[in-house]
Design an enzyme around this catalytic site. Sequence first.
Site, PDB file in Angstrom:
ATOM      1  N   ARG A  87     -33.628 -25.368 -38.286  1.00  0.00           N
ATOM      2  CA  ARG A  87     -32.460 -24.647 -38.559  1.00  0.00           C
ATOM      3  C   ARG A  87     -32.369 -24.760 -39.928  1.00  0.00           C
ATOM      4  NH1 ARG A  87     -26.941 -25.203 -35.165  1.00  0.00           N
ATOM      5  NH2 ARG A  87     -27.653 -23.844 -33.326  1.00  0.00           N
TER       6      ARG A  87
ATOM      7  N   GLU B 200     -32.624 -21.173 -31.816  1.00  0.00           N
ATOM      8  CA  GLU B 200     -31.585 -22.189 -33.053  1.00  0.00           C
ATOM      9  C   GLU B 200     -29.879 -21.771 -32.974  1.00  0.00           C
ATOM     10  OE1 GLU B 200     -33.275 -25.076 -34.649  1.00  0.00           O
ATOM     11  OE2 GLU B 200     -35.724 -25.084 -34.379  1.00  0.00           O
TER      12      GLU B 200
ATOM     13  N   LEU C 291     -33.383 -27.994 -24.629  1.00  0.00           N
ATOM     14  CA  LEU C 291     -31.939 -27.976 -24.328  1.00  0.00           C
ATOM     15  C   LEU C 291     -31.205 -26.596 -23.603  1.00  0.00           C
ATOM     16  CD1 LEU C 291     -29.056 -28.576 -25.550  1.00  0.00           C
ATOM     17  CD2 LEU C 291     -29.076 -27.239 -27.448  1.00  0.00           C
TER      18      LEU C 291
HETATM   19  P1  TGC Z   1     -18.202 -28.681 -30.272  1.00  0.00           P
HETATM   20  O1  TGC Z   1     -17.148 -28.409 -29.578  1.00  0.00           O
HETATM   21  O2  TGC Z   1     -18.254 -27.537 -31.762  1.00  0.00           O
HETATM   22  O3  TGC Z   1     -19.528 -29.919 -31.323  1.00  0.00           O
HETATM   23  C1  TGC Z   1     -19.360 -30.706 -30.436  1.00  0.00           C
HETATM   24  C2  TGC Z   1     -19.809 -31.501 -30.892  1.00  0.00           C
HETATM   25  O4  TGC Z   1     -21.321 -31.198 -31.891  1.00  0.00           O
HETATM   26  C3  TGC Z   1     -20.481 -31.616 -33.278  1.00  0.00           C
HETATM   27  N1  TGC Z   1     -21.556 -30.336 -33.900  1.00  0.00           N
HETATM   28  C4  TGC Z   1     -22.361 -30.933 -35.040  1.00  0.00           C
HETATM   29  N2  TGC Z   1     -23.445 -31.779 -34.491  1.00  0.00           N
HETATM   30  C5  TGC Z   1     -24.573 -32.284 -36.201  1.00  0.00           C
HETATM   31  N3  TGC Z   1     -25.183 -31.069 -36.472  1.00  0.00           N
HETATM   32  C6  TGC Z   1     -24.343 -30.077 -36.049  1.00  0.00           C
HETATM   33  N4  TGC Z   1     -25.359 -28.142 -36.171  1.00  0.00           N
HETATM   34  C7  TGC Z   1     -23.202 -29.452 -34.772  1.00  0.00           C
HETATM   35  N5  TGC Z   1     -22.188 -28.924 -34.019  1.00  0.00           N
HETATM   36  C8  TGC Z   1     -21.544 -29.086 -34.404  1.00  0.00           C
HETATM   37  C9  TGC Z   1     -18.940 -31.405 -33.462  1.00  0.00           C
HETATM   38  O5  TGC Z   1     -18.664 -32.135 -34.877  1.00  0.00           O
HETATM   39  C10 TGC Z   1     -18.925 -32.335 -32.250  1.00  0.00           C
HETATM   40  O6  TGC Z   1     -19.012 -33.469 -32.465  1.00  0.00           O
HETATM   41  P2  TGC Z   1     -17.396 -34.211 -31.533  1.00  0.00           P
HETATM   42  O7  TGC Z   1     -18.156 -36.035 -32.111  1.00  0.00           O
HETATM   43  O8  TGC Z   1     -16.656 -34.049 -32.426  1.00  0.00           O
HETATM   44  O9  TGC Z   1     -18.502 -34.047 -29.750  1.00  0.00           O
HETATM   45  O10 TGC Z   1     -19.172 -27.480 -29.370  1.00  0.00           O
HETATM   46  P3  TGC Z   1     -19.294 -26.133 -28.871  1.00  0.00           P
HETATM   47  O11 TGC Z   1     -19.609 -26.298 -27.410  1.00  0.00           O
HETATM   48  O12 TGC Z   1     -18.249 -25.368 -28.876  1.00  0.00           O
HETATM   49  O13 TGC Z   1     -20.270 -25.253 -29.296  1.00  0.00           O
HETATM   50  C11 TGC Z   1     -20.430 -24.486 -30.756  1.00  0.00           C
HETATM   51  C12 TGC Z   1     -21.916 -23.880 -30.779  1.00  0.00           C
HETATM   52  C13 TGC Z   1     -21.703 -22.778 -30.142  1.00  0.00           C
HETATM   53  C14 TGC Z   1     -22.056 -23.411 -32.457  1.00  0.00           C
HETATM   54  C15 TGC Z   1     -23.084 -24.842 -30.706  1.00  0.00           C
HETATM   55  O14 TGC Z   1     -22.729 -25.223 -29.312  1.00  0.00           O
HETATM   56  C16 TGC Z   1     -24.367 -24.254 -31.047  1.00  0.00           C
HETATM   57  O15 TGC Z   1     -24.952 -24.382 -31.797  1.00  0.00           O
HETATM   58  N6  TGC Z   1     -24.492 -22.869 -29.676  1.00  0.00           N
HETATM   59  C17 TGC Z   1     -25.864 -22.786 -30.297  1.00  0.00           C
HETATM   60  C18 TGC Z   1     -27.362 -23.258 -29.099  1.00  0.00           C
HETATM   61  C19 TGC Z   1     -28.613 -23.041 -30.036  1.00  0.00           C
HETATM   62  O16 TGC Z   1     -28.585 -23.289 -30.818  1.00  0.00           O
HETATM   63  N7  TGC Z   1     -29.291 -23.361 -29.338  1.00  0.00           N
HETATM   64  C20 TGC Z   1     -31.179 -24.046 -29.882  1.00  0.00           C
HETATM   65  C21 TGC Z   1     -31.717 -24.541 -28.845  1.00  0.00           C
HETATM   66  S1  TGC Z   1     -33.443 -25.258 -28.989  1.00  0.00           S
HETATM   67  C22 TGC Z   1     -33.791 -24.148 -29.736  1.00  0.00           C
HETATM   68  O17 TGC Z   1     -34.218 -22.593 -30.106  1.00  0.00           O
HETATM   69  C23 TGC Z   1     -35.588 -24.016 -30.242  1.00  0.00           C
HETATM   70  S2  TGC Z   1     -36.644 -23.033 -31.132  1.00  0.00           S
HETATM   71  C24 TGC Z   1     -38.049 -23.952 -31.153  1.00  0.00           C
HETATM   72  C25 TGC Z   1     -38.545 -23.014 -32.078  1.00  0.00           C
HETATM   73  O18 TGC Z   1     -39.941 -22.664 -31.893  1.00  0.00           O
HETATM   74  O19 TGC Z   1     -38.944 -23.146 -32.761  1.00  0.00           O
HETATM   75  P1  FAD Z   2     -26.849 -15.680 -24.705  1.00  0.00           P
HETATM   76  O1  FAD Z   2     -26.365 -16.954 -25.090  1.00  0.00           O
HETATM   77  O2  FAD Z   2     -27.022 -15.481 -22.913  1.00  0.00           O
HETATM   78  O3  FAD Z   2     -26.539 -14.847 -26.041  1.00  0.00           O
HETATM   79  C1  FAD Z   2     -26.730 -13.362 -25.331  1.00  0.00           C
HETATM   80  C2  FAD Z   2     -26.159 -12.920 -25.847  1.00  0.00           C
HETATM   81  O4  FAD Z   2     -24.354 -12.959 -26.716  1.00  0.00           O
HETATM   82  C3  FAD Z   2     -26.357 -12.738 -27.686  1.00  0.00           C
HETATM   83  O5  FAD Z   2     -26.213 -11.540 -28.673  1.00  0.00           O
HETATM   84  C4  FAD Z   2     -25.377 -13.921 -28.574  1.00  0.00           C
HETATM   85  O6  FAD Z   2     -24.728 -14.043 -29.814  1.00  0.00           O
HETATM   86  C5  FAD Z   2     -23.971 -13.761 -27.535  1.00  0.00           C
HETATM   87  N1  FAD Z   2     -23.323 -14.652 -27.260  1.00  0.00           N
HETATM   88  C6  FAD Z   2     -23.460 -15.678 -26.856  1.00  0.00           C
HETATM   89  N2  FAD Z   2     -21.836 -16.545 -27.057  1.00  0.00           N
HETATM   90  C7  FAD Z   2     -20.899 -15.282 -27.909  1.00  0.00           C
HETATM   91  C8  FAD Z   2     -19.949 -15.509 -28.210  1.00  0.00           C
HETATM   92  N3  FAD Z   2     -19.056 -17.099 -27.867  1.00  0.00           N
HETATM   93  N4  FAD Z   2     -19.400 -15.071 -29.027  1.00  0.00           N
HETATM   94  C9  FAD Z   2     -19.831 -13.592 -29.436  1.00  0.00           C
HETATM   95  N5  FAD Z   2     -21.508 -13.281 -29.358  1.00  0.00           N
HETATM   96  C10 FAD Z   2     -21.753 -13.913 -28.032  1.00  0.00           C
HETATM   97  N6  FAD Z   2     -34.470 -23.121 -26.294  1.00  0.00           N
HETATM   98  C11 FAD Z   2     -34.649 -24.698 -26.493  1.00  0.00           C
HETATM   99  O7  FAD Z   2     -33.475 -25.400 -25.918  1.00  0.00           O
HETATM  100  N7  FAD Z   2     -35.925 -25.258 -26.818  1.00  0.00           N
HETATM  101  C12 FAD Z   2     -37.036 -24.358 -27.051  1.00  0.00           C
HETATM  102  O8  FAD Z   2     -38.355 -24.558 -27.154  1.00  0.00           O
HETATM  103  C13 FAD Z   2     -36.446 -22.837 -27.239  1.00  0.00           C
HETATM  104  N8  FAD Z   2     -38.104 -21.834 -27.885  1.00  0.00           N
HETATM  105  C14 FAD Z   2     -37.474 -20.623 -27.447  1.00  0.00           C
HETATM  106  C15 FAD Z   2     -38.304 -19.975 -28.023  1.00  0.00           C
HETATM  107  C16 FAD Z   2     -38.239 -18.639 -27.965  1.00  0.00           C
HETATM  108  C17 FAD Z   2     -39.496 -17.658 -27.696  1.00  0.00           C
HETATM  109  C18 FAD Z   2     -37.025 -18.041 -27.001  1.00  0.00           C
HETATM  110  C19 FAD Z   2     -36.861 -16.950 -27.415  1.00  0.00           C
HETATM  111  C20 FAD Z   2     -36.088 -19.051 -27.566  1.00  0.00           C
HETATM  112  C21 FAD Z   2     -36.242 -20.229 -27.261  1.00  0.00           C
HETATM  113  N9  FAD Z   2     -35.486 -20.794 -26.912  1.00  0.00           N
HETATM  114  C22 FAD Z   2     -35.273 -22.319 -26.844  1.00  0.00           C
HETATM  115  C23 FAD Z   2     -33.596 -20.949 -26.495  1.00  0.00           C
HETATM  116  C24 FAD Z   2     -32.990 -20.194 -27.848  1.00  0.00           C
HETATM  117  O9  FAD Z   2     -32.460 -21.144 -28.398  1.00  0.00           O
HETATM  118  C25 FAD Z   2     -31.715 -18.901 -26.963  1.00  0.00           C
HETATM  119  O10 FAD Z   2     -32.137 -18.601 -26.439  1.00  0.00           O
HETATM  120  C26 FAD Z   2     -30.965 -18.964 -27.278  1.00  0.00           C
HETATM  121  O11 FAD Z   2     -29.892 -20.596 -28.265  1.00  0.00           O
HETATM  122  C27 FAD Z   2     -29.803 -17.865 -26.906  1.00  0.00           C
HETATM  123  O12 FAD Z   2     -29.603 -17.741 -26.075  1.00  0.00           O
HETATM  124  P2  FAD Z   2     -29.620 -16.954 -24.696  1.00  0.00           P
HETATM  125  O13 FAD Z   2     -30.761 -16.455 -24.521  1.00  0.00           O
HETATM  126  O14 FAD Z   2     -29.428 -17.580 -23.625  1.00  0.00           O
HETATM  127  O15 FAD Z   2     -28.062 -16.109 -24.763  1.00  0.00           O
END
Ligand code: TGC
Ligand code: FAD
Length: 392
Positions: A251, A371, A138
Amino acid sequence: MSKPIFNPDDVFQFESTLGEEERLIMESAREYAQTHLEPRALEGNQEGVFHEEIPKELGELGLLGATLPEEYGGVGASHTAYGLIARELERVDSGYRSFASVQSSLVMHPINIFGTEELKQKYLPRLATAELIGCFGLTEPNSGSDPGSMTTNIKADGDYYILNGAKMWITNSPIADVAVVWAKDEEGIIRGVIVDMDTPGCSAPKIEGKLSLRASITGELVFEDARIHKSQILPNVKGLKGPLSCLTKARYGIAWGAIGAGLDCYDSALRYSLEREQFGKPIGGFQLTQKKLAEMITEITKAQLLAWRLGTLFDQGKATPAQVSMAKRNNVHMALEIAREARQIHGGMGITNEYPCMRHMMNLETVLTYEGTHDIHLLITGMDITGLNAFK
Ligand code: TGC
Ligand code: FAD
């Protein structure tokens, strides 16, 4: 009233509510993690190595994709059982819980809920045994907290899509056989594509130099005109809610996993405080040490009750993304604070690899960020409270 034997895992006796299968899963995950996983995880953390034989061992025990039905390789386990697996793996090291979270919640789960029957048959049983390793793409170099800004894209070409783009920070990617990749189609709509990583044009360079989650392998995903058959698309979801709904499940697992890391730090700090003497008595006899230990176990217990209740809501289909954000944020922060306090109780010894606190602390810095960062989850709670979006 007789004094109960103090069990830090279960101060409020939630385990008495577990069914037989949940208890068996918890015990087998714990036995495996403590006996077989721990030595290799600790050495792997030290050397920066992911032990590639471990996924198959997890698969043999039914610990991958456990909530899926048996016909797809799962064991039909409850969400509480899934959470307990995460707790036991992360009690040892966040890196292996990370592996299991990705394989189970971010790869098997989307194929199970958004995939065709053909895709389920093709991938799920082999992912459950870890014959295939999966990853979830993602995040991109310029698209982290704001995944909707991704630029990875697919363009139709006859029976194929041409996939271009780059993903960053992808757990498992350098060893992955299959990647669940989120990309925009020609209309700018986010779609999920299942990519066999041996397809020409796909590569996954390893990210070096991590000081956190060293036992986990992390890399990029690079796609240069990769031809992906149209049958590889996940047909049953469009838009950002696809990947975000997978994150909701992962999560939740992290909320449990963090409890394991916290418990390991607490346990080590308690033992050390009873053995280490200063000023003629164990440091555990000083009020300030007792304050630290008492607050640690109180916070762990509260966090665990939160996760346990959330698991029940998941099983009833009532858990909301906002509840999951609250639990992930609270529990990971709780565990990180405990790792820091536990490190203090160990004094100078706490910075060595003889004790687990510093390693958990370093791991939890990643867990606090991936996440969804600590602040992003706070903003999700803020939006839930006020109805106002403070992200943009
Ligand atoms: P927003 O307009 O709020 O939402 C877009 C659409 O998504 C729906 N939605 C969800 N649906 C299911 N579960 C959730 N948790 C949902 N959150 C939102 C929402 O209802 C909407 O649906 P629709 O039908 O209206 O289109 O989207 P936004 O662009 O304003 O972003 C919201 C935000 C910032 C909360 C979201 O994008 C976010 O959670 N950002 C964080 C990104 C993140 O968590 N990345 C993780 C990457 S993967 C990873 O880190 C794996 S680590 C793996 C490991 O090693 O364990
Ligand atoms: P940024 O989004 O650039 O954020 C930097 C700082 O700005 C943070 O403190 C954040 O909270 C702050 N910030 C951003 N937006 C706002 C806002 N609107 N208001 C206030 N503060 C804000 N991703 C995957 O897709 N798949 C994986 O398997 C995966 N595994 C990972 C494994 C590791 C070891 C790590 C480190 C990361 C992994 N990730 C993965 C990515 C991870 O999900 C991202 O690092 C995370 O979502 C944050 O994105 P970023 O690092 O680009 O930080």
